[in-house]
Scaffold this active site. Structure first.
Site, PDB file in Angstrom:
ATOM      1  N   ARG A 126      61.940 -86.788  66.475  1.00  0.00           N
ATOM      2  CA  ARG A 126      61.738 -88.169  66.024  1.00  0.00           C
ATOM      3  C   ARG A 126      63.053 -88.879  65.733  1.00  0.00           C
ATOM      4  NH1 ARG A 126      56.455 -89.743  64.168  1.00  0.00           N
ATOM      5  NH2 ARG A 126      54.959 -88.033  64.324  1.00  0.00           N
ATOM      6  N   TYR A 136      65.820 -82.881  55.812  1.00  0.00           N
ATOM      7  CA  TYR A 136      64.695 -82.912  56.749  1.00  0.00           C
ATOM      8  C   TYR A 136      65.250 -83.114  58.148  1.00  0.00           C
ATOM      9  CZ  TYR A 136      60.147 -84.584  58.643  1.00  0.00           C
ATOM     10  OH  TYR A 136      58.994 -84.774  59.373  1.00  0.00           O
ATOM     11  N   LYS A 193      63.659 -78.869  55.254  1.00  0.00           N
ATOM     12  CA  LYS A 193      62.443 -78.841  56.066  1.00  0.00           C
ATOM     13  C   LYS A 193      62.905 -78.867  57.509  1.00  0.00           C
ATOM     14  CE  LYS A 193      58.317 -81.471  57.348  1.00  0.00           C
ATOM     15  NZ  LYS A 193      57.538 -82.728  57.159  1.00  0.00           N
ATOM     16  N   ILE A 252      56.074 -77.449  54.874  1.00  0.00           N
ATOM     17  CA  ILE A 252      55.566 -78.758  54.465  1.00  0.00           C
ATOM     18  C   ILE A 252      54.585 -79.158  55.550  1.00  0.00           C
ATOM     19  CG2 ILE A 252      56.140 -81.170  54.000  1.00  0.00           C
ATOM     20  CD1 ILE A 252      58.764 -80.209  52.802  1.00  0.00           C
ATOM     21  N   THR A 270      56.940 -88.317  57.183  1.00  0.00           N
ATOM     22  CA  THR A 270      56.467 -88.740  58.499  1.00  0.00           C
ATOM     23  C   THR A 270      54.971 -89.009  58.502  1.00  0.00           C
ATOM     24  OG1 THR A 270      58.200 -87.432  59.568  1.00  0.00           O
ATOM     25  CG2 THR A 270      56.320 -88.062  60.931  1.00  0.00           C
ATOM     26  N   THR A 271      54.200 -88.109  57.900  1.00  0.00           N
ATOM     27  CA  THR A 271      52.750 -88.185  57.932  1.00  0.00           C
ATOM     28  C   THR A 271      52.218 -89.392  57.174  1.00  0.00           C
ATOM     29  OG1 THR A 271      52.801 -85.769  57.983  1.00  0.00           O
ATOM     30  CG2 THR A 271      50.668 -86.776  57.618  1.00  0.00           C
ATOM     31  N   TYR A 331      67.511 -92.821  65.257  1.00  0.00           N
ATOM     32  CA  TYR A 331      67.790 -93.852  66.258  1.00  0.00           C
ATOM     33  C   TYR A 331      69.277 -93.993  66.584  1.00  0.00           C
ATOM     34  CZ  TYR A 331      67.817 -98.154  68.938  1.00  0.00           C
ATOM     35  OH  TYR A 331      68.023 -99.071  69.935  1.00  0.00           O
TER      36      TYR A 331
END
Length: 296
Positions: A142, A137, A166, A208, A48-49, A111
């Site tokens: 999100r 994850y 995660k 993380i 993501t980051t 989504y």
């Protein structure tokens, strides 16, 4: 043992950009060195980051190869391989050069909101095709769907190459359920810096982290106490960081961490649309916090 190598603190690596919006590989190299020198236990690329949704598939493949080469086996490497189409994830597994990585991080499809059975079948397929161990994850904020503890445990028990998760649901009760029911050696990692110590106190294995990108020495000083089981000391060491860590997410991730890093002169705060750089108010907040708590 791989599971031991991927406990502790993984740095969720950012993707720096130049003024014309291209990947800034010189800055990326500086970031890798900065977090390794700061004591991070391993690197996580293309999560993501890293603003991965704004990166073309070719860019992701090049970034993965660049990070692998620059780390040069100094620390373990996890590479993000995920998407909202199972077949696209399999394409990434074929396209990326994963030979220098230790595991992949694979996000719940976003989504399209699959059912729990859809999530199970997705990760079953990824498991069957992945050449590397897999860290799940879960990030419902999100992705739009929460993978329940029951589904996580179902996957963990059925597929030996799924070695951890995660967990970024923010739900400690859900995480505790996974910890209590997991197979031997299954990693439970926080996806939220602010609750990392709490999760480790509950039996979790680490985090993380976004914050370790900006404040590696301070963050690792706190988390190393948690790794050794001294959670009270870890919480004491985290106090000076707490407000800055919260500020990292007030305007979204990675907006905050790039803002902090730019103030410290490490990289620019250039984003790719639709993300934009942090506000003047956020910049001023970080200037004050970095100076007040000596976070550089």
């Amino acid at each position: 043992m791989l599971r031991h190598k991927l406990s502790g603190v993984g740095a969720a690596m950012i993707t720096p950009f130049t003024s014309d919006g291209q990947v800034d590989y010189d800055a990326l190299a500086r970031m890798i060195d900065y977090v390794i020198d700061g004591g991070a236990d391993y690197i996580v690329a293309l999560g993501t980051t890293a603003e991965t949704p704004t990166l073309y598939l070719h860019e992701r493949a090049v970034i993965a190869m660049f990070i692998t080469n620059h780390i040069a086996r100094r620390v373990p490497l996890v590479i993000g391989v995920g998407g909202n189409s199972t077949s696209e994830v399999l394409d990434q597994l074929r396209e990326f050069d994963l030979r220098g990585a230790d595991a992949i991080l694979s996000v719940t499809p976003y989504y399209n909101k699959p059912s729990q059975e859809g999530l199970y079948q997705h990760f079953r397929t990824v498991s069957e095709h992945s050449p590397l161990p897999i860290i799940l994850y879960n990030i419902p904020g999100r992705s739009g769907v929460n993978m329940t503890a029951e589904t996580t445990l179902h996957i963990a028990r059925d597929f030996d190459n799924v070695i951890g998760i995660k967990e970024a649901s923010g739900d400690i009760e859900q995480m505790q359920h996974i910890i209590d029911g997991r197979p031997d050696g299954f990693l439970v990692l926080s996806g939220d810096d602010g609750i990392a110590i709490d999760l480790m106190r509950c039996g979790g294995d680490g985090v993380i982290s976004v914050a370790v990108n900006a404040f590696p020495h301070c963050f690792m000083r706190a988390l190393n106490h948690a790794k050794s089981g001294d959670f009270d000391r870890a919480e004491q060491e985290f106090v000076p960081l707490a407000e800055a860590v919260k500020a990292l997410f007030t305007e979204g991730n990675p907006v905050g961490v790039k803002c902090a890093l730019s103030i410290m002169g490490i990289i620019s705060d250039r984003m790719r649309l639709p993300l934009v750089a942090g506000s003047d108010a956020l910049r001023e907040k970080f200037r004050k916090l970095i100076a007040e708590y000596d976070l550089c």
